[in-house]
Design an enzyme around this catalytic site. Structure first.
Site, short mmCIF file in Angstrom:
data_model
loop_
_atom_site.label_atom_id
_atom_site.label_comp_id
_atom_site.label_asym_id
_atom_site.label_seq_id
_atom_site.Cartn_x
_atom_site.Cartn_y
_atom_site.Cartn_z
N HIS B 29 0.83 -1.21 0.00
CA HIS B 29 0.00 0.00 0.00
C HIS B 29 0.85 1.25 0.00
O HIS B 29 1.22 1.76 1.06
CB HIS B 29 -0.91 -0.01 1.23
CG HIS B 29 -1.80 -1.21 1.32
ND1 HIS B 29 -1.37 -2.44 1.72
CD2 HIS B 29 -3.12 -1.36 1.03
CE1 HIS B 29 -2.37 -3.31 1.69
NE2 HIS B 29 -3.44 -2.69 1.28
N HIS B 260 -4.01 3.25 -3.48
CA HIS B 260 -4.17 2.76 -2.11
C HIS B 260 -3.43 1.46 -1.86
O HIS B 260 -2.61 1.37 -0.95
CB HIS B 260 -5.66 2.57 -1.77
CG HIS B 260 -5.88 1.74 -0.54
ND1 HIS B 260 -5.80 2.27 0.73
CD2 HIS B 260 -6.15 0.42 -0.38
CE1 HIS B 260 -6.00 1.31 1.61
NE2 HIS B 260 -6.22 0.19 0.97
N GLU B 409 -17.79 -3.49 24.72
CA GLU B 409 -16.91 -4.65 24.83
C GLU B 409 -15.68 -4.54 23.92
O GLU B 409 -14.57 -4.92 24.28
CB GLU B 409 -17.66 -5.94 24.47
CG GLU B 409 -18.83 -6.27 25.39
CD GLU B 409 -20.13 -5.60 24.96
OE1 GLU B 409 -20.11 -4.82 23.97
OE2 GLU B 409 -21.17 -5.85 25.60
N HIS B 459 -21.73 -15.98 32.90
CA HIS B 459 -23.03 -16.37 32.33
C HIS B 459 -22.76 -17.27 31.13
O HIS B 459 -23.14 -16.97 30.00
CB HIS B 459 -23.84 -15.12 31.98
CG HIS B 459 -24.24 -14.31 33.18
ND1 HIS B 459 -23.31 -13.72 34.01
CD2 HIS B 459 -25.45 -14.02 33.71
CE1 HIS B 459 -23.93 -13.08 34.99
NE2 HIS B 459 -25.23 -13.27 34.85
N ASP B 467 -32.88 -15.11 30.35
CA ASP B 467 -32.57 -14.11 29.32
C ASP B 467 -32.63 -14.69 27.90
O ASP B 467 -32.72 -13.96 26.93
CB ASP B 467 -31.21 -13.44 29.58
CG ASP B 467 -31.35 -12.27 30.56
OD1 ASP B 467 -32.48 -11.85 30.82
OD2 ASP B 467 -30.31 -11.79 31.05
N HIS B 471 -28.69 -14.44 24.80
CA HIS B 471 -27.71 -14.25 25.86
C HIS B 471 -27.02 -15.55 26.26
O HIS B 471 -26.15 -15.53 27.12
CB HIS B 471 -28.37 -13.63 27.10
CG HIS B 471 -28.68 -12.17 26.92
ND1 HIS B 471 -29.45 -11.70 25.89
CD2 HIS B 471 -28.32 -11.07 27.64
CE1 HIS B 471 -29.54 -10.38 25.97
NE2 HIS B 471 -28.88 -9.98 27.03
N ARG B 518 -23.08 -18.39 35.88
CA ARG B 518 -24.00 -17.53 36.64
C ARG B 518 -24.53 -18.28 37.85
O ARG B 518 -24.74 -17.72 38.90
CB ARG B 518 -25.16 -17.12 35.74
CG ARG B 518 -26.17 -16.27 36.51
CD ARG B 518 -27.49 -16.08 35.79
NE ARG B 518 -28.36 -15.19 36.55
CZ ARG B 518 -29.67 -15.18 36.50
NH1 ARG B 518 -30.30 -15.99 35.67
NH2 ARG B 518 -30.37 -14.36 37.23
#
Lengths: 663, 663
Positions: B29, B260, B409, B459, B467, B471, B518
């Site tokens: 590049h 590029h 996250e 969990h 849930d 989840h 959990r």
């Protein structure tokens, strides 16, 4: 206009259904439904175009609860507005096995739910796709039959997730004026005040991306209505910051993170009943409130029947085409186009990359399947997803069939989900396989929902060469195959690529990933018939000269490696067959006896794939040898890498000979 | 101040090294290095604090090339400034196997590279972590020894990726004033003009997140210098939009996407030599230019020696602690703390969730290991990653050891990478296992770079219950185990959780994921010694009453399921043993003979994990039975789900009996 008292009581019905259902389940999120009840009441009684008796009416407004944890808001409204399957019994069974009221909204479970939400940010980004689909279909069929809005209720958490920026960028750029996002601006996240972790001025941020923005009191029904009406009149997408109090009405817990994701407790619910003047017991709706909601729910039928008349007035051909597209059935011309491209491939011969094979297939099939809408995450020339003559979608013209998504894989994948959910389009897109990680949450949701979206993932191994390990997928085939209900297809040449596209398009109830090479591959299949040999997932692509002593198994670019290895072995007197396995999922779905026949009983079994072994044992057994990757790749020309990592015909043949020697 | 001519020639040296190296590699590049050469020249000759003779000097300024595809910019500058390993021979070997100049910058390959980039958005988000680490260490050791800036050069693509928003939010909120991002605002992406896919006003967007912003001509050295100096004086992070021309200098290709990612071609390079008045042949640097760069590179040594004097002046204890932290060695007190928490667990007994076990472990070990810096993506109370007494980091006070990352996250995981790369801190964080998908690209980079970051992922199965499937991880254990060099640890009780933390902390060259439940789990291990039985990856946790007829294999929450199944089988007269497998990676690293011994030769082998089977065959073989998941989960109380999906002691025992019957 409802009186303020009527409004309050209708909103309170939502609040108590939510509180009581969460209490009964001893699990759930009462805070959002209580805080956003006023917004939902105004939306569903005065603004939203919907008909509970026809949940799938194609021109309904879409409502997406991006903050899916507030599912009881949606279930309450659906129940009150008259979606007949969402009975009070189902509300009582909130979060119980097999109920229509799972913890988060699941569109494949409950009529009236437009998309599955819960993973934050997905809803708003999916809604962008719905709004895109609306414009694309309006451009094709006219405003008489396609003219609806897409509303979103999102939370602080939705706006913290990066995907929300990709979605906001796209929506602003494409001028999706009929997309209206209501932000439940309650200043609370799970950890506490949002000021713990952020201080972004969201209105300024969305404004920077070309959105109209406004700020209102989210408990003032007149302000809500005025903001929604202004948003409908805007020529840009709109973000409405609705300042609300989480857990509104709860004397002790309103305005606190304590009401976000836990039952209020019997005592506090009783106190809230007193505070809000609500005398009805749990799960009972006072007659006046029931009547108000029923009237609101029933009001949409007129709009729906008017729309039906307009649809009926379309020319027969247009109407049939509209119905076909909404039903998701494919035009018959597809099958001929598939055979035609196979014939051309066989006639032309030569080695080409399967990403280019895919482009060739698209050149043939997109004219036959006009509902296909392609795109790329800024790798159009590399993914080869823009078919000959495909016109780009622009902010002012949605008659095109190709979307420049920018470097926004996650926003792209979620928008594709939205287009598929909308119905009427078959979205496909392009990206590098390694960057499927960037959009994995949206791919997973497509698999969970069972939506037909097609991800074209190119540059599928160390075969991409010099860009190095950051760009070389090693674990991604395994990681994608791990997702339940996702169909992963890795064709070995142009003929298999045509078959992969045919399979993906016919897989109406699941997403597909087409895994394609950067590097050239020889044509191995020279049969150009209507038979789709890839449809069984695996098949013998090269027979042994006699009873096979070695069976070689491979996918994609390594099928030609296996074929060369077979030639080496045959030259050494070892009868060798090669099995191409374009799809693990399709193969594993077949009866064990059929699978055993394809795998065969040659004493030496060697699988080869330029990726990790994980997942292969289910196909070939843990006694088979495997030639592949055990680490990240490296930066070098592709040929050097295959040699360096030992993925060569010689290496495969040597492993087979080792097994026979040990035998 | 350099004369304009000197500056231009020094910048052109970068341009031609880049052009010529890409041409020689026939891959790469050139566009960014040519466009950003003026920026890099000003930065490395007038602003950046660095000493090429000491690439790891702890208080150097950090420079991150977020747009990693422009790697030749970095290699050119490192070569010119005097990083001795980056010789002209290495530049000539750009993108060749084993060179120090791979396609994208790899910090584990080349000294002077601060982090591995290429996957867009990662660099800017990683730099946020570096800037956080600088503040955290300055708060502990004082500005005399920790006082540096973090500079980033990013591209349009970096800013399109959603992770950039998470990073910008965090940096703005935390007032990371010493973070300075230069945006290579060249209006070009791979597909063409950036206006094809976006129209966000980036300055307004960053300003909305609390950044100082400015816009300059990226080819004007005085403007670049002035902007950088203003940014250093700002009390907020700064975004400098540097308007540049991609491929600057190329008569035919400048300003176009054509420059590029492809070589310019010999003819265009020759034309560029004429246009820029550059007469030196490929890979030769004129003496004046060489001298100018050498002088710039040498100038930093004085700052470094001055810093060494200040470090030497620290009290002996502080200095030893600083050195220890930078070296990444652990305090001896850790080992005692691990034994102490085991002892407490055994003494207390009872059933607790492993996420709570982990919190208990943190209560014991974080006082012993003060370099640990925790956090959570807005799930602090659920992930249990905030140890007793841990103080939160705030915008104005970085003496705390806990970061509220918000629902970000991806930004969190990248920031953790930045903290680990910075040295001096051991970052750990909390999230739900299912949402590891949101930060997978950053986890992958940690694994590729070999950085010690610890992801606490709670969990971890359908055991999270109501849930629902959005989840509930099903495929995530397999997907994480698929990532090379990532250590996945799934402990079964408090004792194993303590051992998992011990292993993760001692794994200096790789990231770890702690997979925690959990739901409550019984204490199975009652030995509280210094021995880490999990360190071998798998071990017999329950012996059979006689020669084993059945071996049961499990991880995490299913170890207790297996233990109960063993009791059922023993009651039926089937001697049964149970093997706990806290880590596949550690087990698979052991010699085959050792592994065979742990697996044993019982006629019935049953593995159980509340997840898909993928990956298990490598441990137990494809002849073993497996009790686990084959689909997405559902919303219901956890107990009902384990029954519904057949993951129970009875089911495990039944499978073992089936195998023995079929024997």
């Amino acid at each position: 206009m409802l009186s303020r008292t009527s409004h309050d009581r209708m909103a309170n019905a939502i609040r108590f259904l939510a509180m009581d259902a969460v209490e009964a389940a001893n699990s759930g999120h009462p805070g959002l439904p209580m805080g956003a009840a006023d917004i939902a009441t105004v939306l569903f009684t005065k603004v939203l175009k919907y008909d509970p008796s026809r949940p799938f009416w194609p021109d309904r407004d879409r409502f997406v609860l991006s903050a899916g944890h507030g599912s009881m808001l949606l279930y309450s409204v659906l129940h009150l507005a008259g979606y007949e399957k969402v009975t009070i019994e189902e509300i009582k069974r909130f979060r119980k096995l097999g109920s229509l009221t799972p913890g988060h909204p699941e569109n494949f479970v409950t009529e009236g739910i437009e998309t599955t939400t819960g993973p934050l940010g997905q809803g708003i980004a999916t809604a962008v796709g719905m709004a895109m689909a609306e414009r694309a279909l309006a451009a094709r069929f006219g405003k008489e039959v396609v003219d609806h809005h897409t509303f979103v209720l999102c939370s602080d958490g939705d706006l913290m997730e990066g995907i929300s920026q990709e979605a906001a960028d796209l929506a602003g750029h494409l001028k999706l004026a009929k997309l209206i996002v209501m932000w439940d601006d309650n200043h609370i996240s799970i950890d506490g005040p949002t000021s713990l972790s952020g201080s972004t001025d969201q209105l300024a941020r969305f404004s920077a991306s070309g959105w109209a923005t406004t700020r209102i009191d989210g408990h003032d029904p007149e302000a809500i209505l005025a903001a929604l009406e202004a948003a409908k009149a805007s020529d840009r997408p709109t973000l409405i910051a609705c300042r609300t109090t989480i857990g509104f009405g709860s004397p002790k817990k309103a305005g606190s993170e304590k009401v976000h994701g836990s039952p209020l407790g019997a005592e506090e619910i009783a106190a809230t009943r007193v505070a809000l003047g609500w005398e009805a017991p749990a799960f009972e709706i006072p007659d006046d409130v029931r009547a108000g909601w029923s009237a609101a729910g029933a009001a949409g039928a007129a709009a729906r029947t008017a729309w039906e008349s307009r649809l009926a007035a379309l020319p027969a051909e247009a109407r049939a085409e509209f119905d076909r597209r909404v039903a998701g059935t494919l035009p018959e011309a597809l099958e001929g186009a598939i055979v035609a491209v196979k014939e051309k491939a066989v006639k032309d011969g030569g080695a080409i990359a399967t990403r280019k094979s895919s482009e060739l297939v698209l050149d043939f099939i997109t004219p036959a399947v006009p509902e296909m809408i392609g795109g790329s995450a800024d790798l159009t020339g590399s993914n080869n997803t823009k078919a000959k003559g495909a016109k780009s979608v622009t902010p002012d013209d949605f008659s095109g069939t190709f979307v420049h998504y920018g470097v926004r894989e996650h926003g792209m994948a979620a928008a594709m989900n939205g287009m598929a959910l909308h119905k009427g389009l078959v979205p496909f897109s392009g990206g590098f396989l390694v960057f499927s990680d960037y959009c994995r949450p949206a791919i997973r949701l497509a698999a969970l929902m069972g939506e037909r979206v097609i991800h074209v993932l190119t540059h599928d191994s160390i075969g991409l060469g010099e860009d190095g390990p950051t760009h070389q997928p090693v674990e991604h085939l395994a990681a994608l195959r791990a997702i339940p209900n996702l169909l992963v297809l890795r064709p070995c040449d142009t003929v298999e690529t045509a078959e992969a596209w045919q399979i993906a398009l016919h897989s109406q109830d699941r997403p597909s990933a087409l895994i394609l090479s950067r590097q050239n591959l020889p044509l191995l299949r020279t049969d150009a018939t209507a038979e789709n040999r890839s449809a069984g997932g695996a098949y013998e692509i090269l027979a042994a000269s006699a009873k096979a002593q070695a069976s070689l198994f491979a996918t994609g670019s390594e099928v030609s490696t296996a074929v060369e290895a077979a030639r080496i072995l045959e030259a050494k007197g070892v009868p060798t067959r090669v099995v191409s396995i374009p799809s693990f999922e399709l193969f594993l779905a077949r009866p064990a006896a059929e699978r055993a026949k394809v795998i065969g009983d040659a004493p030496a079994k060697v699988a080869v794939e330029a990726a990790i072994r994980m997942g292969w044992d289910a196909i070939v057994g843990s006694d088979a040898a495997f030639v592949g990757m055990t680490s990240f790749g490296a930066s070098a020309p592709a040929k050097d890498l295959f040699t360096h990592f030992g993925i060569t015909p010689d290496a495969v043949a040597a492993r087979a000979l080792d097994l026979l020697r040990q035998g």
